[in-house]
Design a protein around this motif. Structure first.
Motif, PDB file in Angstrom:
ATOM      1  N   TYR A   1      -2.057   3.876   2.078  1.00  0.00           N
ATOM      2  CA  TYR A   1      -1.917   2.850   1.049  1.00  0.00           C
ATOM      3  C   TYR A   1      -3.064   1.845   1.132  1.00  0.00           C
ATOM      4  O   TYR A   1      -3.577   1.372   0.114  1.00  0.00           O
ATOM      5  CB  TYR A   1      -0.586   2.116   1.208  1.00  0.00           C
ATOM      6  N   GLY A   2      -3.463   1.509   2.346  1.00  0.00           N
ATOM      7  CA  GLY A   2      -4.541   0.540   2.517  1.00  0.00           C
ATOM      8  C   GLY A   2      -5.837   1.022   1.908  1.00  0.00           C
ATOM      9  O   GLY A   2      -6.587   0.242   1.305  1.00  0.00           O
ATOM     10  N   ALA A   3      -6.114   2.324   2.031  1.00  0.00           N
ATOM     11  CA  ALA A   3      -7.343   2.881   1.474  1.00  0.00           C
ATOM     12  C   ALA A   3      -7.285   2.952  -0.048  1.00  0.00           C
ATOM     13  O   ALA A   3      -8.318   2.909  -0.728  1.00  0.00           O
ATOM     14  CB  ALA A   3      -7.590   4.273   2.058  1.00  0.00           C
ATOM     15  N   LEU A   4      -6.079   3.047  -0.597  1.00  0.00           N
ATOM     16  CA  LEU A   4      -5.913   3.186  -2.046  1.00  0.00           C
ATOM     17  C   LEU A   4      -5.673   1.859  -2.761  1.00  0.00           C
ATOM     18  O   LEU A   4      -5.640   1.811  -3.997  1.00  0.00           O
ATOM     19  CB  LEU A   4      -4.727   4.108  -2.345  1.00  0.00           C
TER      20      LEU A   4
ATOM     21  N   ALA B   1      -2.927  -4.499   2.533  1.00  0.00           N
ATOM     22  CA  ALA B   1      -4.247  -4.761   3.093  1.00  0.00           C
ATOM     23  C   ALA B   1      -4.912  -3.461   3.521  1.00  0.00           C
ATOM     24  O   ALA B   1      -4.251  -2.428   3.692  1.00  0.00           O
ATOM     25  CB  ALA B   1      -4.121  -5.705   4.282  1.00  0.00           C
ATOM     26  N   PRO B   2      -6.223  -3.485   3.697  1.00  0.00           N
ATOM     27  CA  PRO B   2      -6.936  -2.269   4.122  1.00  0.00           C
ATOM     28  C   PRO B   2      -6.421  -1.663   5.419  1.00  0.00           C
ATOM     29  O   PRO B   2      -6.535  -0.453   5.625  1.00  0.00           O
ATOM     30  CB  PRO B   2      -8.386  -2.754   4.267  1.00  0.00           C
ATOM     31  N   ASP B   3      -5.858  -2.488   6.310  1.00  0.00           N
ATOM     32  CA  ASP B   3      -5.348  -1.947   7.583  1.00  0.00           C
ATOM     33  C   ASP B   3      -3.948  -1.363   7.448  1.00  0.00           C
ATOM     34  O   ASP B   3      -3.317  -1.008   8.444  1.00  0.00           O
ATOM     35  CB  ASP B   3      -5.383  -3.009   8.675  1.00  0.00           C
ATOM     36  N   ASN B   4      -3.468  -1.263   6.199  1.00  0.00           N
ATOM     37  CA  ASN B   4      -2.162  -0.673   5.881  1.00  0.00           C
ATOM     38  C   ASN B   4      -0.986  -1.576   6.221  1.00  0.00           C
ATOM     39  O   ASN B   4       0.160  -1.141   6.197  1.00  0.00           O
ATOM     40  CB  ASN B   4      -1.968   0.698   6.538  1.00  0.00           C
ATOM     41  N   THR B   5      -1.240  -2.845   6.543  1.00  0.00           N
ATOM     42  CA  THR B   5      -0.133  -3.787   6.669  1.00  0.00           C
ATOM     43  C   THR B   5       0.242  -4.274   5.277  1.00  0.00           C
ATOM     44  O   THR B   5      -0.596  -4.349   4.374  1.00  0.00           O
ATOM     45  CB  THR B   5      -0.489  -4.987   7.560  1.00  0.00           C
ATOM     46  N   ILE B   6       1.497  -4.606   5.126  1.00  0.00           N
ATOM     47  CA  ILE B   6       2.037  -4.969   3.817  1.00  0.00           C
ATOM     48  C   ILE B   6       2.698  -6.330   3.928  1.00  0.00           C
ATOM     49  O   ILE B   6       3.606  -6.524   4.747  1.00  0.00           O
ATOM     50  CB  ILE B   6       3.043  -3.907   3.346  1.00  0.00           C
TER      51      ILE B   6
END
Length: 740
Positions: free
Chosen positions: A183-186, A69-74
């Motif tokens: 990762y969230g931004a990518l 997710a955009p907030d970098n949670t997976i």
């Protein structure tokens, strides 16, 4: 439960049968995890277990999903049922390791039924056979590794550099000139990257997460009471149903007086419905559980059990005893001619009762049946099979059925039924409800009494053994007979798993790892009691028989029971020896003096490709056996989460201990189960729990199963300790020292 039959059986039980997904269906399944980077892979070769370090090529059928997710949670879609065994944490650990993220970023969700989530080995979505981590170890690691590669590719494309110039750390891609991107931004850009054909998986020496004790992702929700289980699920306008089932399995209701039931406030309707095994029962539908139960209690019913077998436990064991004295079907042949001339002889007969699964959360199922489809919420171990059963029962196509996997409070095999009994029954209730002119979702709830009295059960068994030993204590002949019901006979799996009349689940665990000349025969009894796998399946009885008889043979030979086992194992089973040596060493067996009135007991068993050895300390107090301490040596190859392995062994110890306690038996009289609740069916409690120390043999080999292997050797180790103290060999479960 044992699951070798699953892959072939799925072809006959699941209507859709197709393993491929169109792009449209891919996106539909992906939608369960929302936006962000969504990836899915399957290990190639549905019938082959891929080597843990082999790089597999992705194929078109998605098999598990990952969202960043955009907030970098997976968020990881767990393709199994979580019912206490820890896969909600262990499987995300595999992805987190290869994805190179911080554990705090990880989340888990249970995947619904769908082709995307099928077991990569057996080809259907299911939880059983202690295979969740073992079968998905390669699969989930590759998901993480491929996602990482795609994230790196997306960053390299943005920065106009080569992917090899980039590295990752804790959820961030770093470029050669100090560039950084989370990762969230990518994630969105990464989703456009092609799926890599091959990826390199981490060397075990570089693991940060796999193999490290890791606290469960679902622990906080469960310990705080916030976790929703299947029995908690509620829909607007939903009614609750309970079913009056036949007291004799397969009987039919012939007369219904529902006047008192319908007079109870909140009762909406009383309807005749089909139940399992060709029976007919009565559903009471109400605004909530309590009025539904009161309504059922007020029913006046007559039942017809004409032509049905009416089992009584005492007579059943007498019949089994008679069968054991007759020639049976030979499952394994050996020369037993030396029995008659053996210097020493052991003759033993063992009895094992029916056992209920008795999970803490009784069976339940929410059904929203509509003209154009059916949605079901259930804590199911058999998503693919149950989805097909729902479709057939409702007269729908499989693609019209949505089956949501709910958290479950235990199961031990009861939620993995080839007939999908409780799921099919719930759909039948919904059909009858709609046929009566009403609409809306229904929740069918089984009470504790329903669960204990309504089947299915671990089969009752009788074993008879004759063992001959020479003057030095060597076993020279072993004639063994098992009598019991087949759990597969009469099911769609019979043709695949019952060979020459022998159900392999009945005989598993007999003989190995000991080098003994054993002739093994079986008798398949026909009994009107529904039977099913129960945690560790055939090993629930075969391990007890093997390990107490080996112990008795050691006593006859005048050899220490640990040394005797090592002699019989030889050098052919190094994993068994490693587990046994570890348990012995950590327990202090043979070195530490025990308190007066205490004794050691030892047992060793392999099931589901894992080996567990127990060294226990026990005593007898006021004529009652008491288990004091348990030391476990476990060989399950690589332990992905040692905390989970420890918890599974601890839970298995308590469950196995329960099988030894007075009252831990399902008995029948005239076809009716006599036990109703925990007041009559003994369960081990906190006060029974001994100290349990778990030690794991270090290994870099791919994981083997751990949900069930901790159960089989506990009862025989306990029995062996009691035999030393009392001089009596226990031949029955539960223990009965007075009649031994």
């Amino acid at each position: 439960m044992r699951i070798e039959w699953i892959n072939a059986a799925a072809q006959g039980l699941v209507d859709n049968g197709k393993t491929g997904l169109s792009r449209r269906n891919f996106m539909k399944v992906s939608g369960v995890l929302g936006g962000g980077l969504v990836l899915g892979f399957v290990v190639p070769g549905a019938n082959k277990f891929a080597n843990a370090q082999a790089a597999a090529k992705p194929v078109s059928t998605p098999n598990a999903f990952l969202r960043i997710a955009p907030d970098n949670t997976i968020t990881v879609a767990v393709n199994r049922l979580e019912f206490g065994q820890g896969v909600h944490t262990s499987l995300p650990m595999l992805i987190a390791e290869e994805l190179d993220v911080d554990w705090s970023q990880m989340r888990g969700e249970l995947a619904p039924a769908g082709d995307a989530y099928k077991d990569p080995l057996f080809g259907i979505q299911m939880t059983g056979g202690s295979g969740s981590v073992a079968h998905s170890y390669q699969q989930y690691r590759e998901i993480g590794a491929r996602a990482r590669a795609m994230l790196i590719a997306a960053a390299a494309q943005q920065w106009l550099v080569q992917p090899a110039q980039c590295r990752t750390a804790l959820g961030v891609v770093h470029g050669p000139k100090g560039q950084k991107a989370s990762y969230g931004a990518l994630a969105e850009a990464a989703m456009q990257q092609p799926l890599p054909d091959q990826v390199a998986l981490k060397d075990a020496k570089n693991f940060r997460i796999i193999g490290k004790p890791t606290r469960r992702l679902d622990a906080r929700a469960k310990s705080s009471g916030k976790q929703e289980f299947g029995i908690d699920h509620h829909l607007p306008g939903m009614k609750v149903a309970v079913v009056a089932r036949p007291p004799v399995f397969g009987a039919k209701v012939t007369k219904i007086d529902a006047s008192k039931a319908k007079a109870i406030r909140g009762v909406v309707d009383v309807l005749e419905v089909a139940t399992d095994r060709g029976g007919k029962g009565v559903a009471v539908i109400a605004d909530g559980y309590w009025p539904a139960k009161q309504g059922r209690d007020a029913l006046l019913l007559d039942w017809d059990s004409t032509g049905l077998g009416k089992v009584s436990s005492d007579q059943q064991m007498a019949n089994y005893r008679a069968l054991a004295g007759q020639p049976g079907i030979v499952a394994r042949d050996a020369d037993i001619s030396k029995l008659d001339t053996a210097a020493k002889k052991i003759v033993a007969e063992y009895e094992f009762p029916y056992l209920a699964h008795a999970p803490m959360e009784p069976l339940n199922c929410v059904v929203d049946l509509r003209a154009d489809g059916c949605t079901v919420w259930a804590g199911t171990q058999f998503q693919t099979i149950d989805q097909g059963a729902i479709a057939r029962t409702a007269g729908l196509k499989p693609e019209q059925v949505t089956l949501h996997t709910m958290m479950a409070g235990g199961g031990f095999g009861r939620r993995a039924v080839p007939t999908s009994d409780y799921i099919v029954e719930a759909v039948n209730v919904a059909k009858a409800y709609h046929a009566s002119g009403k609409q809306g979702p229904l929740k069918v709830i089984w009470s504790r009494e329903d669960d204990i009295r309504g089947g299915y059960y671990r089969p009752a068994h009788l074993h008879r053994a004759e063992i001959g030993l020479d003057a030095k204590g060597k076993i020279v002949a072993w004639n063994h007979t098992i009598v019991g019901q087949s759990i597969l006979k009469g099911t769609p799996f019979e043709s695949m798993m019952v060979k020459n009349g022998i159900d392999s689940t009945m005989t598993e665990g007999m003989g190995e790892p000991y080098q003994v000349p054993m002739k093994l025969s079986v008798h398949n009894a026909e009994v009107n009691v529904p039977v099913l796998w129960w945690r560790s399946v055939g090993s629930t009885h075969t391990a007890f028989v093997m390990e107490t008889l080996i112990d008795e043979a050691a006593q006859q030979a005048g050899i220490d029971p640990v040394a005797y086992r090592k002699q019989l194992i030889g050098n052919k089973h190094p994993r068994h020896l490693a587990a046994l040596n570890l348990a012995v060493d950590k327990s202090g067996y043979g070195k530490r003096a025990l308190p007066a009135g205490h004794a050691w007991g030892v047992a060793l068993h392999e099931s589901f490709n894992s080996v567990v050895a127990y060294v226990v300390e026990a005593s007898i107090k006021d004529g009652t056996p008491k288990l004091r301490k348990v030391t476990a040596g476990v060989h399950c190859n690589r332990a992905v989460n040692p905390m989970t392995v420890e918890a599974q062994v601890q839970g298995a110890v308590l469950m196995a201990l329960g099988t030894t306690l007075p009252g831990a038996a399902i008995t029948l009289k005239d076809g009716v189960v006599q036990q109703k609740n925990f007041s009559e069916y003994t369960m081990a409690r906190m006060t029974d729990m001994p100290q349990v120390d778990v030690h794991i043999v270090a290994s870099n080999d791919p994981p083997t199963g751990m949900g069930e292997p901790g159960l089989p050797p506990l009862a025989p180790a306990f029995a062996n300790a009691i035999a030393k103290l009392s001089g009596k060999r226990l031949r029955k479960l539960p223990f009965d020292l007075a009649s031994a």
